[in-house]
Design an enzyme around this catalytic site. Structure first.
Site, PDB file in Angstrom:
ATOM      1  N   THR A   7       2.189  24.284 -24.555  1.00 40.29           N
ATOM      2  CA  THR A   7       1.345  24.902 -25.413  1.00 40.29           C
ATOM      3  C   THR A   7       2.179  25.726 -26.630  1.00 40.29           C
ATOM      4  O   THR A   7       3.274  25.870 -26.497  1.00 40.29           O
ATOM      5  CB  THR A   7       0.533  26.152 -24.497  1.00 40.29           C
ATOM      6  OG1 THR A   7       0.035  27.047 -25.484  1.00 40.29           O
ATOM      7  CG2 THR A   7       1.693  27.135 -24.010  1.00 40.29           C
ATOM      8  N   SER A   8       1.361  25.809 -27.684  1.00 39.27           N
ATOM      9  CA  SER A   8       2.009  26.457 -28.977  1.00 39.27           C
ATOM     10  C   SER A   8       1.873  27.790 -28.883  1.00 39.27           C
ATOM     11  O   SER A   8       2.258  28.422 -29.773  1.00 39.27           O
ATOM     12  CB  SER A   8       1.322  25.473 -30.199  1.00 39.27           C
ATOM     13  OG  SER A   8      -0.313  26.183 -30.066  1.00 39.27           O
ATOM     14  N   GLU A  36      -6.093  18.010 -30.639  1.00 38.40           N
ATOM     15  CA  GLU A  36      -7.124  18.118 -29.775  1.00 38.40           C
ATOM     16  C   GLU A  36      -8.388  17.375 -30.393  1.00 38.40           C
ATOM     17  O   GLU A  36      -8.730  17.727 -31.428  1.00 38.40           O
ATOM     18  CB  GLU A  36      -7.369  19.524 -29.492  1.00 38.40           C
ATOM     19  CG  GLU A  36      -6.528  20.334 -28.639  1.00 38.40           C
ATOM     20  CD  GLU A  36      -6.791  21.560 -28.301  1.00 38.40           C
ATOM     21  OE1 GLU A  36      -7.953  22.187 -28.902  1.00 38.40           O
ATOM     22  OE2 GLU A  36      -5.979  22.451 -27.816  1.00 38.40           O
ATOM     23  N   ASP A  65      -7.100  24.486 -22.091  1.00 33.43           N
ATOM     24  CA  ASP A  65      -7.920  24.324 -23.291  1.00 33.43           C
ATOM     25  C   ASP A  65      -8.748  25.651 -22.831  1.00 33.43           C
ATOM     26  O   ASP A  65      -9.580  25.553 -21.777  1.00 33.43           O
ATOM     27  CB  ASP A  65      -8.462  23.325 -23.479  1.00 33.43           C
ATOM     28  CG  ASP A  65      -9.148  23.198 -24.924  1.00 33.43           C
ATOM     29  OD1 ASP A  65      -8.490  23.778 -25.678  1.00 33.43           O
ATOM     30  OD2 ASP A  65     -10.038  22.411 -25.191  1.00 33.43           O
ATOM     31  N   SER A  66      -9.125  26.626 -23.764  1.00 32.24           N
ATOM     32  CA  SER A  66     -10.017  27.836 -23.379  1.00 32.24           C
ATOM     33  C   SER A  66     -11.168  27.802 -24.562  1.00 32.24           C
ATOM     34  O   SER A  66     -10.754  27.444 -25.904  1.00 32.24           O
ATOM     35  CB  SER A  66      -9.251  28.931 -23.491  1.00 32.24           C
ATOM     36  OG  SER A  66      -8.423  29.220 -22.397  1.00 32.24           O
ATOM     37  N   TYR A 142      -9.397  36.166 -29.202  1.00 35.29           N
ATOM     38  CA  TYR A 142     -10.734  37.157 -29.110  1.00 35.29           C
ATOM     39  C   TYR A 142     -10.804  38.451 -28.109  1.00 35.29           C
ATOM     40  O   TYR A 142     -11.728  38.817 -27.660  1.00 35.29           O
ATOM     41  CB  TYR A 142     -11.886  36.158 -28.560  1.00 35.29           C
ATOM     42  CG  TYR A 142     -12.112  34.990 -29.495  1.00 35.29           C
ATOM     43  CD1 TYR A 142     -12.843  34.976 -30.618  1.00 35.29           C
ATOM     44  CD2 TYR A 142     -11.904  33.684 -29.377  1.00 35.29           C
ATOM     45  CE1 TYR A 142     -13.100  34.098 -31.692  1.00 35.29           C
ATOM     46  CE2 TYR A 142     -11.970  32.766 -30.137  1.00 35.29           C
ATOM     47  CZ  TYR A 142     -12.581  32.921 -31.362  1.00 35.29           C
ATOM     48  OH  TYR A 142     -13.042  31.778 -32.150  1.00 35.29           O
ATOM     49  N   HIS A 165     -10.520  34.119 -17.059  1.00 35.49           N
ATOM     50  CA  HIS A 165     -10.759  32.787 -16.851  1.00 35.49           C
ATOM     51  C   HIS A 165      -9.516  31.985 -16.686  1.00 35.49           C
ATOM     52  O   HIS A 165      -9.528  31.148 -15.798  1.00 35.49           O
ATOM     53  CB  HIS A 165     -11.555  32.169 -18.263  1.00 35.49           C
ATOM     54  CG  HIS A 165     -10.751  32.612 -19.469  1.00 35.49           C
ATOM     55  ND1 HIS A 165     -10.350  33.734 -19.767  1.00 35.49           N
ATOM     56  CD2 HIS A 165     -10.133  31.651 -20.515  1.00 35.49           C
ATOM     57  CE1 HIS A 165      -9.654  33.862 -20.804  1.00 35.49           C
ATOM     58  NE2 HIS A 165      -9.663  32.741 -21.435  1.00 35.49           N
TER      59      HIS A 165
HETATM   60  P1  ITT Z   1      -2.775  25.352 -27.317  1.00 34.56           P
HETATM   61  O1  ITT Z   1      -3.943  24.671 -27.471  1.00 34.56           O
HETATM   62  O2  ITT Z   1      -1.383  25.213 -28.108  1.00 34.56           O
HETATM   63  O3  ITT Z   1      -2.684  25.748 -25.801  1.00 34.56           O
HETATM   64  P2  ITT Z   1      -4.538  27.676 -28.609  1.00 34.56           P
HETATM   65  O4  ITT Z   1      -4.306  28.851 -28.988  1.00 34.56           O
HETATM   66  O5  ITT Z   1      -4.692  26.452 -29.803  1.00 34.56           O
HETATM   67  O6  ITT Z   1      -3.023  27.098 -28.013  1.00 34.56           O
HETATM   68  P3  ITT Z   1      -6.955  27.180 -27.390  1.00 34.56           P
HETATM   69  O7  ITT Z   1      -7.244  25.872 -28.141  1.00 34.56           O
HETATM   70  O8  ITT Z   1      -7.279  26.748 -25.774  1.00 34.56           O
HETATM   71  O9  ITT Z   1      -5.237  27.274 -27.563  1.00 34.56           O
HETATM   72  O10 ITT Z   1      -7.521  28.355 -27.685  1.00 34.56           O
HETATM   73  C1  ITT Z   1      -8.830  28.337 -28.431  1.00 34.56           C
HETATM   74  C2  ITT Z   1      -8.938  29.679 -29.148  1.00 34.56           C
HETATM   75  O11 ITT Z   1      -9.480  30.773 -28.133  1.00 34.56           O
HETATM   76  C3  ITT Z   1      -7.619  30.190 -30.037  1.00 34.56           C
HETATM   77  O12 ITT Z   1      -8.100  30.902 -31.017  1.00 34.56           O
HETATM   78  C4  ITT Z   1      -7.117  31.339 -29.059  1.00 34.56           C
HETATM   79  O13 ITT Z   1      -6.564  32.290 -29.463  1.00 34.56           O
HETATM   80  C5  ITT Z   1      -8.479  31.681 -28.131  1.00 34.56           C
HETATM   81  N1  ITT Z   1      -8.244  32.364 -26.901  1.00 34.56           N
HETATM   82  C6  ITT Z   1      -7.775  31.486 -25.720  1.00 34.56           C
HETATM   83  N2  ITT Z   1      -7.631  32.109 -24.712  1.00 34.56           N
HETATM   84  C7  ITT Z   1      -7.956  33.433 -24.898  1.00 34.56           C
HETATM   85  C8  ITT Z   1      -7.821  34.388 -24.095  1.00 34.56           C
HETATM   86  O14 ITT Z   1      -7.353  34.647 -23.038  1.00 34.56           O
HETATM   87  N3  ITT Z   1      -8.175  35.497 -24.752  1.00 34.56           N
HETATM   88  C9  ITT Z   1      -8.486  35.545 -26.185  1.00 34.56           C
HETATM   89  N4  ITT Z   1      -8.658  34.758 -26.955  1.00 34.56           N
HETATM   90  C10 ITT Z   1      -8.174  33.423 -26.377  1.00 34.56           C
END
Ligand code: ITT
Length: 181
Positions: A7-8, A36, A65-66, A142, A165
């Protein structure tokens, strides 16, 4: 047991590391940004990303991925959560939600684990609401606008890791991992 997480995002890694500790699993950080694919379901995005990454990163490893899915906005920002956060951010989401009574939202996390031969995914989801304003000083992304039982993730500190989550997806992943070794 040790497993690599690509992850970044340092905040994500820290959460995953702490949850791993509680399962006796040591999580190693491969700090790396990766492409992605856009669109589709979170599962597809995670699976395809893991497939591509396997050309560059030693297996086994996992990614996650979230996405934040807001019901009144038909699931937006969803798979576009990263781009939307970078562009309009929390202020933008709050503005889109002005005057909207139904504040229901879900945060979803999909983990994709690549063992060198195949990919397995694990999904975790938490239901909550979009707050009326940003609150709290912990966390990232968020967190200040997503609330569960009246408190935002950014107000919870480490308690977020009990209900998030990410916790729910990792629970499935780590118990599967522990059983398969
Ligand atoms: P990697 O893909 O490198 O893992 P990313 O920050 O790009 O890092 P995601 O694409 O999974 O990760 O995240 C999508 C967005 O949702 C990103 O702007 C995150 O800051 C936010 N996000 C993910 N998980 C979160 C959490 O637990 N609480 C708040 N925001 C979250």
């Amino acid at each position: 047991m040790k497993v690599r997480f690509v992850t970044s995002n340092r905040s994500k890694f820290e959460e995953v590391r702490k949850i791993g500790d509680s399962y006796g699993i040591e999580v190693g950080w491969v700090e790396k940004e990766y492409m992605e694919p856009q669109g589709g379901e979170l599962e597809d995005v995670a699976r395809i990303s893991a497939e591509i990454l396997a050309n560059e990163v030693e297996t086994p490893f996992f990614i996650e991925d979230s996405g934040l899915f807001i019901h009144a906005l038909k699931g937006f920002p969803g798979v576009y959560s990263s781009y939307v956060f970078k562009t309009i951010g929390n202020e933008g989401i709050l503005r889109l939600m002005e005057g909207i009574k139904n504040r229901d939202a879900s945060f979803v996390c999909v983990i994709a684990y690549h063992d060198g031969e195949s990919i397995r995914t694990f999904r975790g989801e938490v239901k909550g609401k979009i707050a009326g304003e940003m609150r709290g000083g912990y966390g990232f992304g968020y967190d200040p606008i997503f609330e569960v039982d009246g408190r935002t993730f950014a107000e919870m500190g480490d308690e977020k890791n009990e209900v998030s989550h990410r916790r729910r997806a990792l629970e499935k992943f780590f118990s599967w991992l522990a059983k398969s070794f």
